[in-house]
Design an enzyme around this catalytic site. Structure first.
Site, PDB file in Angstrom:
ATOM      1  N   ASN A  17       0.869  -1.176   0.000  1.00 42.42           N
ATOM      2  CA  ASN A  17       0.000   0.000   0.000  1.00 42.42           C
ATOM      3  C   ASN A  17       0.915   1.238   0.000  1.00 42.42           C
ATOM      4  O   ASN A  17       1.622   1.503   0.980  1.00 42.42           O
ATOM      5  CB  ASN A  17      -0.883  -0.051   1.255  1.00 42.42           C
ATOM      6  CG  ASN A  17      -1.752   1.178   1.412  1.00 42.42           C
ATOM      7  OD1 ASN A  17      -1.343   2.290   1.083  1.00 42.42           O
ATOM      8  ND2 ASN A  17      -2.946   0.980   1.942  1.00 42.42           N
ATOM      9  N   LYS A  20       0.730   3.635   2.989  1.00 47.84           N
ATOM     10  CA  LYS A  20       1.350   3.128   4.216  1.00 47.84           C
ATOM     11  C   LYS A  20       2.862   3.150   4.117  1.00 47.84           C
ATOM     12  O   LYS A  20       3.554   3.546   5.054  1.00 47.84           O
ATOM     13  CB  LYS A  20       0.939   1.668   4.404  1.00 47.84           C
ATOM     14  CG  LYS A  20      -0.352   1.430   5.077  1.00 47.84           C
ATOM     15  CD  LYS A  20      -0.307  -0.065   5.380  1.00 47.84           C
ATOM     16  CE  LYS A  20      -1.603  -0.661   5.689  1.00 47.84           C
ATOM     17  NZ  LYS A  20      -1.462  -2.127   5.808  1.00 47.84           N
ATOM     18  N   ASP A  76      -0.598  -4.105   9.804  1.00 49.40           N
ATOM     19  CA  ASP A  76      -1.944  -4.546   9.445  1.00 49.40           C
ATOM     20  C   ASP A  76      -2.888  -3.656  10.229  1.00 49.40           C
ATOM     21  O   ASP A  76      -2.744  -3.495  11.449  1.00 49.40           O
ATOM     22  CB  ASP A  76      -2.184  -6.024   9.760  1.00 49.40           C
ATOM     23  CG  ASP A  76      -3.369  -6.529   8.948  1.00 49.40           C
ATOM     24  OD1 ASP A  76      -3.274  -6.548   7.706  1.00 49.40           O
ATOM     25  OD2 ASP A  76      -4.406  -6.876   9.530  1.00 49.40           O
TER      26      ASP A  76
HETATM   27  P1  ITT Z   1      -0.676  -4.162   2.843  1.00 53.68           P
HETATM   28  O1  ITT Z   1      -1.422  -5.365   3.405  1.00 53.68           O
HETATM   29  O2  ITT Z   1       0.125  -4.486   1.625  1.00 53.68           O
HETATM   30  O3  ITT Z   1       0.120  -3.442   3.888  1.00 53.68           O
HETATM   31  P2  ITT Z   1      -3.361  -3.086   2.595  1.00 53.68           P
HETATM   32  O4  ITT Z   1      -3.912  -1.764   2.140  1.00 53.68           O
HETATM   33  O5  ITT Z   1      -3.984  -4.323   2.011  1.00 53.68           O
HETATM   34  O6  ITT Z   1      -1.774  -3.078   2.353  1.00 53.68           O
HETATM   35  P3  ITT Z   1      -4.347  -3.877   5.206  1.00 53.68           P
HETATM   36  O7  ITT Z   1      -4.606  -5.270   4.794  1.00 53.68           O
HETATM   37  O8  ITT Z   1      -3.694  -3.663   6.547  1.00 53.68           O
HETATM   38  O9  ITT Z   1      -3.429  -3.102   4.167  1.00 53.68           O
HETATM   39  O10 ITT Z   1      -5.701  -3.064   5.125  1.00 53.68           O
HETATM   40  C1  ITT Z   1      -5.907  -1.966   5.911  1.00 53.68           C
HETATM   41  C2  ITT Z   1      -6.964  -1.069   5.310  1.00 53.68           C
HETATM   42  O11 ITT Z   1      -7.552  -0.328   6.398  1.00 53.68           O
HETATM   43  C3  ITT Z   1      -6.326  -0.055   4.392  1.00 53.68           C
HETATM   44  O12 ITT Z   1      -6.337  -0.442   3.043  1.00 53.68           O
HETATM   45  C4  ITT Z   1      -7.158   1.205   4.670  1.00 53.68           C
HETATM   46  O13 ITT Z   1      -8.208   1.313   3.836  1.00 53.68           O
HETATM   47  C5  ITT Z   1      -7.683   1.014   6.080  1.00 53.68           C
HETATM   48  N1  ITT Z   1      -6.838   1.879   6.913  1.00 53.68           N
HETATM   49  C6  ITT Z   1      -5.738   1.530   7.614  1.00 53.68           C
HETATM   50  N2  ITT Z   1      -5.152   2.610   8.161  1.00 53.68           N
HETATM   51  C7  ITT Z   1      -5.903   3.674   7.766  1.00 53.68           C
HETATM   52  C8  ITT Z   1      -5.801   5.055   7.984  1.00 53.68           C
HETATM   53  O14 ITT Z   1      -4.795   5.581   8.665  1.00 53.68           O
HETATM   54  N3  ITT Z   1      -6.720   5.829   7.464  1.00 53.68           N
HETATM   55  C9  ITT Z   1      -7.727   5.333   6.727  1.00 53.68           C
HETATM   56  N4  ITT Z   1      -7.894   4.040   6.447  1.00 53.68           N
HETATM   57  C10 ITT Z   1      -6.984   3.208   6.980  1.00 53.68           C
END
Ligand code: ITT
Length: 300
Positions: A17, A20, A76
């Site tokens: 992501n 992130k 995560d």
């Molecule tokens: P990775 O697993 O490759 O790190 P991902 O986007 O799939 O990327 P996650 O499985 O941890 O990551 O999903 C977390 C989701 O939760 C992320 O895609 C966001 O939409 C949401 N999220 C997490 N932190 C956030 C934030 O600070 N603000 C808004 N949404 C958030």
């Protein structure tokens, strides 16, 4: 023996992501750690098969550390809504579908709440959670968790941040995470809170140096990387509007970094890029526009 992080070490940010990766790099680089993303190393994206945030963070960090031979840091995270039994929770990314369109995911959350419980002031209770896992190539892992509580608002408000930010109002605040300046969100977010615990445990002896600042503030490749992360994550009209603002600021602050700083070259590059990038057919429309605008600043 316990593994120790030392200045100059290379650390993999085990996330695909872009938003992130950018936020985590901003947090660790000032401590003299050299951060590289899982995407930069072409590491595969493991399937998230665990049932908890900590479990999935561990799974991603271990996969990256084992494949790269470097320590790896994975995040995560997600949104939990009390009246939905904690959903979308560990499925937060999956609620946005294959194109990761969070305007759809936010609408889905709002509709689920309305259908099941109705929407009454001050909005349903919710929280963001972040589990950060540091893993070493020998299999050692440590997890650090942070959380921020609040309520949901609908319609969503603001164009900053990413994911569910525009519909989340933290306790005691009047602006959503999508309306706040990034620094204000970072001062209180679940990710920063997890990072503070990680920092106290693992970065204690490391000197905090200059390091990179917010995306557009210091120019150079870092600014382009920050804009690129923002373009890759945005899902709403308001986020595109905020992005165009950042692009304008970057042109004003760093015109020398722009390959195509005048309008004819900019438009020519945008046309060429849109003709060449056939893989973007299914990209959510606001994100496609942001990517086209950013590409036009550099594309040759
Ligand atoms: P990775 O697993 O490759 O790190 P991902 O986007 O799939 O990327 P996650 O499985 O941890 O990551 O999903 C977390 C989701 O939760 C992320 O895609 C966001 O939409 C949401 N999220 C997490 N932190 C956030 C934030 O600070 N603000 C808004 N949404 C958030």
């Amino acid at each position: 023996m316990t593994n120790v992080l030392e200045a100059g070490m290379r650390l993999v940010v085990a996330s695909h992501n872009a938003g992130k990766v950018w936020e985590i790099k901003q947090l660790i680089q000032p401590f003299g750690l050299d951060a590289v993303s899982a995407g930069d190393l072409n590491l595969p994206e493991p399937e998230e098969t665990e049932t908890t945030f900590a479990g999935n963070a561990r799974l991603k960090a271990v996969a990256a550390a084992t494949a790269s031979g470097l320590p790896a840091l994975a995040d995560d995270s997600g949104l939990e809504v009390d009246c939905l039994g904690g959903a979308p929770g560990i499925y937060s990314a999956r609620w946005a579908g294959p194109t990761k369109d969070f305007s759809l995911a936010m609408k889905k959350v709002a509709e689920e709440v309305k259908q099941r419980h109705g929407w009454s002031a001050p909005g349903p209770k919710a929280n963001f959670i972040c589990a950060l896992c540091l893993a070493w190539p020998d299999g050692q892992t440590e997890v650090f968790e942070g959380r921020v509580d609040g309520v949901l608002v609908w319609p969503a408000r603001g164009g900053n941040g990413f994911g569910y930010d525009p519909m989340f109002l933290a306790e005691g605040k009047s602006e959503t995470f999508g309306e706040m300046e990034p620094a204000e969100k970072h001062a209180m977010s679940h990710r920063s809170r997890a990072f503070e615990i990680f920092k106290a445990a693992k970065l204690d002896g490391l000197e905090r140096g200059g390091g990179a600042d917010v995306a557009t503030a210091n120019g150079g490749a870092g600014a382009f990387e920050g804009l690129s992360a923002a373009a890759a994550n945005l899902s709403t009209r308001a986020e595109l509007a905020a992005f165009v603002g950042h692009l304008r600021e970057d042109l004003k602050a760093n015109p020398g970094n722009w390959e195509n700083a005048d309008l004819p070259r900019f438009l020519e590059a945008m046309q060429g890029w849109l003709q060449d990038e056939t893989s973007l057919e299914d990209e959510p429309r606001w994100r496609l526009l942001a990517k086209a605008l950013l590409a036009a600043s550099m594309y040759e």
